[in-house]
Design a protein around this motif. Sequence first.
Motif, PDB file in Angstrom:
ATOM      1  N   ASP A   1       0.875  -1.276   0.120  1.00  0.00           N
ATOM      2  CA  ASP A   1      -0.094   0.000   0.107  1.00  0.00           C
ATOM      3  C   ASP A   1       0.821   1.144   0.309  1.00  0.00           C
ATOM      4  OD1 ASP A   1      -3.234   0.255   1.073  1.00  0.00           O
ATOM      5  OD2 ASP A   1      -2.249   2.049   0.979  1.00  0.00           O
ATOM      6  N   ILE A   2       0.336   2.273  -0.450  1.00  0.00           N
ATOM      7  CA  ILE A   2       1.050   3.680  -0.570  1.00  0.00           C
ATOM      8  C   ILE A   2       0.656   4.527   1.081  1.00  0.00           C
ATOM      9  CG2 ILE A   2       1.352   4.174  -2.962  1.00  0.00           C
ATOM     10  CD1 ILE A   2      -1.079   5.770  -2.863  1.00  0.00           C
ATOM     11  N   SER A   3      -0.278   4.020   1.727  1.00  0.00           N
ATOM     12  CA  SER A   3      -0.583   4.895   2.728  1.00  0.00           C
ATOM     13  C   SER A   3       0.341   4.580   4.013  1.00  0.00           C
ATOM     14  CB  SER A   3      -1.846   4.345   3.366  1.00  0.00           C
ATOM     15  OG  SER A   3      -2.072   4.714   4.447  1.00  0.00           O
ATOM     16  N   VAL A   4       1.167   5.553   4.755  1.00  0.00           N
ATOM     17  CA  VAL A   4       2.062   5.415   5.467  1.00  0.00           C
ATOM     18  C   VAL A   4       1.676   4.440   6.684  1.00  0.00           C
ATOM     19  CG1 VAL A   4       3.860   6.112   6.822  1.00  0.00           C
ATOM     20  CG2 VAL A   4       3.442   7.096   4.488  1.00  0.00           C
ATOM     21  N   PRO A   5       0.493   4.584   7.454  1.00  0.00           N
ATOM     22  CA  PRO A   5       0.197   3.783   8.557  1.00  0.00           C
ATOM     23  C   PRO A   5       0.117   2.387   8.120  1.00  0.00           C
ATOM     24  CG  PRO A   5      -1.174   5.751   8.373  1.00  0.00           C
ATOM     25  CD  PRO A   5      -0.324   5.721   7.377  1.00  0.00           C
ATOM     26  N   ARG A   6      -0.501   2.181   6.782  1.00  0.00           N
ATOM     27  CA  ARG A   6      -0.739   1.029   6.328  1.00  0.00           C
ATOM     28  C   ARG A   6       0.419   0.244   5.811  1.00  0.00           C
ATOM     29  NH1 ARG A   6      -6.607   1.608   3.442  1.00  0.00           N
ATOM     30  NH2 ARG A   6      -7.862   1.630   5.295  1.00  0.00           N
ATOM     31  N   ILE A   7       1.351   1.092   5.116  1.00  0.00           N
ATOM     32  CA  ILE A   7       2.741   0.417   4.767  1.00  0.00           C
ATOM     33  C   ILE A   7       3.404  -0.105   5.908  1.00  0.00           C
ATOM     34  CG2 ILE A   7       4.757   1.981   4.670  1.00  0.00           C
ATOM     35  CD1 ILE A   7       4.447   2.188   1.644  1.00  0.00           C
ATOM     36  N   THR A   8       3.291   0.480   6.983  1.00  0.00           N
ATOM     37  CA  THR A   8       4.369  -0.007   8.112  1.00  0.00           C
ATOM     38  C   THR A   8       3.702  -1.393   8.579  1.00  0.00           C
ATOM     39  OG1 THR A   8       3.040   1.398   9.563  1.00  0.00           O
ATOM     40  CG2 THR A   8       5.103   2.148   9.293  1.00  0.00           C
ATOM     41  N   ALA A   9       2.408  -1.598   8.372  1.00  0.00           N
ATOM     42  CA  ALA A   9       1.938  -3.037   8.848  1.00  0.00           C
ATOM     43  C   ALA A   9       2.074  -4.048   7.665  1.00  0.00           C
ATOM     44  CB  ALA A   9       0.460  -2.926   9.082  1.00  0.00           C
ATOM     45  N   TRP A  10       2.084  -3.374   6.433  1.00  0.00           N
ATOM     46  CA  TRP A  10       2.117  -4.649   5.278  1.00  0.00           C
ATOM     47  C   TRP A  10       3.335  -4.674   4.337  1.00  0.00           C
ATOM     48  CZ3 TRP A  10      -2.168  -7.990   4.546  1.00  0.00           C
ATOM     49  CH2 TRP A  10      -3.355  -7.609   5.384  1.00  0.00           C
ATOM     50  N   ASN A  11       4.192  -3.662   4.442  1.00  0.00           N
ATOM     51  CA  ASN A  11       4.983  -3.195   3.216  1.00  0.00           C
ATOM     52  C   ASN A  11       6.096  -3.954   2.664  1.00  0.00           C
ATOM     53  OD1 ASN A  11       5.478  -1.517   1.269  1.00  0.00           O
ATOM     54  ND2 ASN A  11       6.600  -0.042   2.360  1.00  0.00           N
ATOM     55  N   ASN A  12       6.428  -3.339   1.573  1.00  0.00           N
ATOM     56  CA  ASN A  12       7.539  -3.764   0.725  1.00  0.00           C
ATOM     57  C   ASN A  12       7.232  -4.056  -0.750  1.00  0.00           C
ATOM     58  OD1 ASN A  12      10.248  -4.035  -0.207  1.00  0.00           O
ATOM     59  ND2 ASN A  12      10.789  -5.663   1.503  1.00  0.00           N
ATOM     60  N   VAL A  13       6.471  -2.963  -1.374  1.00  0.00           N
ATOM     61  CA  VAL A  13       5.733  -2.819  -2.634  1.00  0.00           C
ATOM     62  C   VAL A  13       6.447  -3.503  -3.740  1.00  0.00           C
ATOM     63  CG1 VAL A  13       4.676  -1.447  -4.289  1.00  0.00           C
ATOM     64  CG2 VAL A  13       4.648  -0.529  -1.835  1.00  0.00           C
ATOM     65  N   GLU A  14       7.736  -2.797  -4.304  1.00  0.00           N
ATOM     66  CA  GLU A  14       7.932  -3.297  -5.453  1.00  0.00           C
ATOM     67  C   GLU A  14       8.806  -4.696  -5.382  1.00  0.00           C
ATOM     68  OE1 GLU A  14      10.650  -0.300  -6.698  1.00  0.00           O
ATOM     69  OE2 GLU A  14       8.681   1.335  -6.756  1.00  0.00           O
ATOM     70  N   LYS A  15       9.281  -5.180  -4.352  1.00  0.00           N
ATOM     71  CA  LYS A  15       9.796  -6.418  -4.074  1.00  0.00           C
ATOM     72  C   LYS A  15       8.457  -7.546  -4.303  1.00  0.00           C
ATOM     73  CE  LYS A  15      11.876  -9.295  -0.602  1.00  0.00           C
ATOM     74  NZ  LYS A  15      10.588 -10.322  -0.329  1.00  0.00           N
ATOM     75  N   HIS A  16       7.549  -7.414  -3.705  1.00  0.00           N
ATOM     76  CA  HIS A  16       6.373  -8.267  -3.785  1.00  0.00           C
ATOM     77  C   HIS A  16       5.739  -8.262  -5.190  1.00  0.00           C
ATOM     78  CE1 HIS A  16       6.592  -9.696   0.346  1.00  0.00           C
ATOM     79  NE2 HIS A  16       6.904  -8.709   0.586  1.00  0.00           N
ATOM     80  N   VAL A  17       5.598  -7.101  -5.735  1.00  0.00           N
ATOM     81  CA  VAL A  17       4.833  -7.116  -7.119  1.00  0.00           C
ATOM     82  C   VAL A  17       5.910  -7.851  -8.074  1.00  0.00           C
ATOM     83  CG1 VAL A  17       4.344  -5.530  -9.048  1.00  0.00           C
ATOM     84  CG2 VAL A  17       3.767  -4.880  -6.786  1.00  0.00           C
ATOM     85  N   CYS A  18       7.168  -7.481  -7.917  1.00  0.00           N
ATOM     86  CA  CYS A  18       8.266  -8.008  -8.717  1.00  0.00           C
ATOM     87  C   CYS A  18       8.288  -9.431  -8.752  1.00  0.00           C
ATOM     88  CB  CYS A  18       9.765  -7.704  -8.487  1.00  0.00           C
ATOM     89  SG  CYS A  18      10.904  -8.172  -9.510  1.00  0.00           S
ATOM     90  N   GLU A  19       7.937 -10.218  -7.247  1.00  0.00           N
ATOM     91  CA  GLU A  19       8.155 -11.578  -7.464  1.00  0.00           C
ATOM     92  C   GLU A  19       6.758 -12.371  -7.506  1.00  0.00           C
ATOM     93  OE1 GLU A  19       9.389 -12.238  -3.213  1.00  0.00           O
ATOM     94  OE2 GLU A  19      11.622 -11.732  -3.835  1.00  0.00           O
ATOM     95  N   ALA A  20       5.616 -11.565  -7.781  1.00  0.00           N
ATOM     96  CA  ALA A  20       4.384 -12.308  -7.765  1.00  0.00           C
ATOM     97  C   ALA A  20       3.971 -12.825  -9.223  1.00  0.00           C
ATOM     98  CB  ALA A  20       3.353 -11.169  -7.336  1.00  0.00           C
ATOM     99  N   ASP A  21       3.364 -13.909  -9.267  1.00  0.00           N
ATOM    100  CA  ASP A  21       2.726 -14.373 -10.207  1.00  0.00           C
ATOM    101  C   ASP A  21       1.390 -13.870 -10.675  1.00  0.00           C
ATOM    102  OD1 ASP A  21       4.693 -16.680 -10.553  1.00  0.00           O
ATOM    103  OD2 ASP A  21       3.897 -17.182  -8.381  1.00  0.00           O
ATOM    104  N   ILE A  22       0.644 -13.434  -9.514  1.00  0.00           N
ATOM    105  CA  ILE A  22      -0.652 -13.000  -9.568  1.00  0.00           C
ATOM    106  C   ILE A  22      -0.709 -11.528  -9.034  1.00  0.00           C
ATOM    107  CG2 ILE A  22      -2.991 -13.354  -9.291  1.00  0.00           C
ATOM    108  CD1 ILE A  22      -2.464 -16.301  -8.964  1.00  0.00           C
ATOM    109  N   VAL A  23      -0.950 -10.502  -9.435  1.00  0.00           N
ATOM    110  CA  VAL A  23      -0.910  -9.241  -8.830  1.00  0.00           C
ATOM    111  C   VAL A  23      -2.445  -8.715  -8.736  1.00  0.00           C
ATOM    112  CG1 VAL A  23      -0.349  -6.821  -8.833  1.00  0.00           C
ATOM    113  CG2 VAL A  23       1.215  -8.655  -9.544  1.00  0.00           C
ATOM    114  N   PHE A  24      -2.967  -8.488  -7.506  1.00  0.00           N
ATOM    115  CA  PHE A  24      -4.371  -7.918  -7.426  1.00  0.00           C
ATOM    116  C   PHE A  24      -4.143  -6.600  -7.470  1.00  0.00           C
ATOM    117  CE2 PHE A  24      -7.575 -11.465  -6.489  1.00  0.00           C
ATOM    118  CZ  PHE A  24      -6.736 -12.621  -6.489  1.00  0.00           C
TER     119      PHE A  24
END
Length: 390
Positions: free
Chosen positions: A33-56
Amino acid sequence: MVKICCIGAGYVGGPTMAVIALKCPSVEVAVVDISVPRITAWNNVEKHVCEADIVFLSVNTPTKTRGLGAGKAADLTYWESAACMIADVSKSDKIVVEKSTVPVKTVEAIERILTHNSNNGINFQILSNPEFLAKGTAIENLFKPDRVLIGGSETPGGQKAIQVLKDVYTQWVPEDCIITTNLWSAELSKLAANAFLAQRISSVNAMSALCEATGANVSEVSYVIGKDSRIRPKFLNASVGFGGSCFQKDILNLVYICECNGLRELAEYWKQVIKINDYQKIRFVNRVVASMFNTVSGKKVAILGFAFKKDIGDTRETPAIDVCKGLLGDKAKLSIYDPQVNEDQIQRDLAMKKFDWDHPLHLQPMSPTGVKQISVVWDAYTTTKDAHAV
Ligand SMILES: NC(=O)c1ccc[n+]([C@@H]2O[C@H](COP(=O)([O-])OP(=O)(O)OC[C@H]3O[C@@H](n4cnc5c(N)ncnc54)[C@H](O)[C@@H]3O)[C@@H](O)[C@H]2O)c1
Ligand SMILES: O=c1ccn([C@@H]2O[C@H](COP(=O)(O)OP(=O)(O)O[C@H]3O[C@H](CO)[C@@H](O)[C@H](O)[C@H]3O)[C@@H](O)[C@H]2O)c(=O)[nH]1
């Protein structure tokens, strides 16, 4: 192992991915997510997108507030920036799943972004997989959905992608609940489903005005109508008007699509669902004021419940905002109690411009000065004490 990355950790992305992760132990799920409070809980945007087979793609798609189509069309800024990011960071083939509610033909646009911006040679298959969960019952709806809808292209690649996503859902959803269609049917079905639900509420709310004028009882009328096996009872409760982040936004979007396709009569037809909803909220305020000698100036009015429906803290498009603003316009003093909504949220909602609520918190206008004639209290007894109306 199949890897899924979901862009958008909101009301849809969060619970949907939690359920996929629980039900599919063999799938690795990441939510970004791009939202800072949410990002701290879930983050690492580009790495996960890059590694995924399916992107929602589960990002917000608010109503546009300026420019072409303002007040009706969907604002695809968040969606576009997420699509560009997928194109930028991808190094392997991906299935991109459109989960957000979007205008028909959005898949065509996402395809253009992905194929024009990405490194050559990467194969993107795009699917439409709209979400039908309701707030407050998200997990329940995800565990036992009425249907899962997957739209894909009719090419062999499209059909293969549909099967991959189907294999995720069949791990807990019976196969006969999974409907596959072409892309445009899937995109339009989501808008149509919400329009039909909202239309039922506007129809019964319109009937409530006639009941008040004639002495009929709208609950009795609605019960009678709902007993018809062709109509059925759900979504026939008269109310102060429907709220929530979806119905109005999606119908406005539908209206805009009708207009863009030169279907003016259709646009007018669906617009009426929103007009009746607005009429119901105004009518309610007017009745309250009329019943107190045509003025509520200086009178304490207790408001029990501020969220857009019971058992949730979500205030997006809640009819309580219109009712409170209407009463404040007549100089009432409001005492508000909702165990799930805090004072800061209520103050923001009463001061915010329409549709600003549907942007991440850090992109919303700064909190304006509070509305003075309201007090937010923490129990129902204090709210109602010495009130002229509840
Ligand atoms: N809330 C519902 O009940 C519901 C149900 C069905 C469909 N929908 C649709 O699903 C979509 C999402 O709804 P929601 O209620 O979850 O919204 P939300 O605002 O709660 O969540 C969206 C999230 O996406 C994030 N985001 C935006 N751009 C991003 C980017 N480029 N990269 C990473 N993160 C980004 C935002 O920060 C936000 O946290 C909308 O299109 C909505 O219409 C919602
Ligand atoms: O008979 C009824 C039923 C509902 N409402 C009101 O309608 C609004 C919306 O309610 P509901 O549909 O339960 O909530 P949402 O969470 O907004 O869910 C709707 O919007 C989602 C987002 O698109 C869809 O996924 C869901 O299927 C769809 O029900 C609320 O203000 C309710 O009080 C009524 O006034 N009368």
